[in-house]
Design a protein around this motif. Structure first.
Motif, PDB file in Angstrom:
ATOM      1  N   ARG A  59       0.804  -1.279   0.060  1.00 27.22           N
ATOM      2  CA  ARG A  59      -0.090  -0.001   0.134  1.00 27.22           C
ATOM      3  C   ARG A  59       0.858   1.276   0.069  1.00 27.22           C
ATOM      4  O   ARG A  59       1.801   1.519   0.809  1.00 27.22           O
ATOM      5  N   SER A  60       0.724   2.105  -0.931  1.00 28.63           N
ATOM      6  CA  SER A  60       1.340   3.357  -1.183  1.00 28.63           C
ATOM      7  C   SER A  60       0.642   4.213   0.039  1.00 28.63           C
ATOM      8  O   SER A  60      -0.439   4.495   0.270  1.00 28.63           O
ATOM      9  N   LEU A  61       1.573   4.826   0.998  1.00 25.95           N
ATOM     10  CA  LEU A  61       1.174   5.964   1.803  1.00 25.95           C
ATOM     11  C   LEU A  61       1.418   7.288   1.662  1.00 25.95           C
ATOM     12  O   LEU A  61       1.155   7.944   2.715  1.00 25.95           O
ATOM     13  N   GLY A  62       1.775   7.602   0.537  1.00 22.35           N
ATOM     14  CA  GLY A  62       2.017   9.041   0.390  1.00 22.35           C
ATOM     15  C   GLY A  62       3.549   9.408   0.157  1.00 22.35           C
ATOM     16  O   GLY A  62       4.523   8.598   0.635  1.00 22.35           O
ATOM     17  N   HIS A  63       3.706  10.689   0.058  1.00 21.78           N
ATOM     18  CA  HIS A  63       5.062  11.241  -0.061  1.00 21.78           C
ATOM     19  C   HIS A  63       5.875  11.494   1.202  1.00 21.78           C
ATOM     20  O   HIS A  63       4.869  12.138   2.213  1.00 21.78           O
ATOM     21  N   ALA A  64       7.044  11.175   1.268  1.00 22.08           N
ATOM     22  CA  ALA A  64       7.542  11.359   2.559  1.00 22.08           C
ATOM     23  C   ALA A  64       7.771  12.901   2.896  1.00 22.08           C
ATOM     24  O   ALA A  64       7.938  13.229   4.248  1.00 22.08           O
ATOM     25  N   ASP A  65       8.000  13.838   2.037  1.00 22.23           N
ATOM     26  CA  ASP A  65       8.095  15.267   2.324  1.00 22.23           C
ATOM     27  C   ASP A  65       6.593  15.810   2.877  1.00 22.23           C
ATOM     28  O   ASP A  65       6.854  16.726   3.667  1.00 22.23           O
ATOM     29  N   SER A  66       5.727  15.022   2.544  1.00 17.39           N
ATOM     30  CA  SER A  66       4.266  15.663   3.237  1.00 17.39           C
ATOM     31  C   SER A  66       3.867  14.717   4.311  1.00 17.39           C
ATOM     32  O   SER A  66       2.965  15.311   4.963  1.00 17.39           O
ATOM     33  N   THR A  67       4.285  13.697   4.541  1.00 17.82           N
ATOM     34  CA  THR A  67       4.119  12.677   5.603  1.00 17.82           C
ATOM     35  C   THR A  67       5.031  12.388   6.546  1.00 17.82           C
ATOM     36  O   THR A  67       6.108  11.566   6.073  1.00 17.82           O
ATOM     37  N   PRO A  68       5.150  12.837   7.724  1.00 17.22           N
ATOM     38  CA  PRO A  68       6.310  12.329   8.890  1.00 17.22           C
ATOM     39  C   PRO A  68       6.366  10.765   8.854  1.00 17.22           C
ATOM     40  O   PRO A  68       5.291  10.074   8.502  1.00 17.22           O
ATOM     41  N   TYR A  69       7.570  10.145   9.183  1.00 19.64           N
ATOM     42  CA  TYR A  69       7.618   8.921   9.575  1.00 19.64           C
ATOM     43  C   TYR A  69       6.700   8.272  10.441  1.00 19.64           C
ATOM     44  O   TYR A  69       5.982   7.350  10.316  1.00 19.64           O
TER      45      TYR A  69
END
Length: 165
Positions: A59-69
């Motif tokens: 499952r893709s969970l989004g871009h890392a620059d807009s979603t923190p770890y």
């Protein structure tokens, strides 16, 4: 398989772009969070779950620059929880997808004539909202609420006896 400390932005920024995600330590048995480094310098979060039969789901969970770890970890755990509950949201990832799936479900249950009004409501969802990623836990909650409403509308006496509002 090598494990990476993808929770640190410094580590993620040093990773070479590639199709296969860099996988971190397991979040739970059979559940992993990965980071796919992209050519443009950014990256995306990917969740992977292996079920008891050995089948893997992604499952893709989004871009890392807009979603923190931490948010990606929470999203991966929520997705895994929904899969464990028997809810597969692989076809429903955005608000627009959820709306279309809901209309298709209602058509199956109440027929085309009654579902047409719902289709108009789906078209009124703005383009920005329609592209917004839906959390699997939110989809599960929406489905549960709809089932309660259906029980209450069709069988008010039985719903009252079971304490369904």
């Amino acid at each position: 398989m090598a494990r990476y400390t993808i929770d640190k932005a410094r580590t993620r920024n040093r990773l070479e772009p590639r199709r296969e995600p860099y996988w971190g330590a397991p979040l739970a048995r059979g559940l992993f969070l990965g980071y796919r480094a992209l050519e443009d310098g950014g990256g995306t979060w990917i969740a992977r779950q292996r079920d008891e039969d050995g089948r893997q789901r992604y499952r893709s969970l989004g871009h890392a620059d807009s979603t923190p770890y931490e948010k990606a970890v929470d999203a991966a755990r929520g997705w895994a929880k929904s899969l464990d509950a028997g809810i597969d949201t692989s076809d429903v990832q955005t608000v627009g997808d959820a709306c279309r799936a809901y209309v298709a479900d209602r058509r199956r249950e109440v027929g085309d004539a009654n579902a047409d009004a719902l289709h108009v409501d789906c078209r009124s969802v703005s383009a920005v909202d329609a592209g917004e990623v839906v959390d699997a836990a939110v989809l599960h909650e929406m489905s549960t609420r709809r089932q309660r409403l259906t029980v209450t509308a069709l069988h008010p006496d039985a719903a009252a006896a079971e304490g369904v509002e």
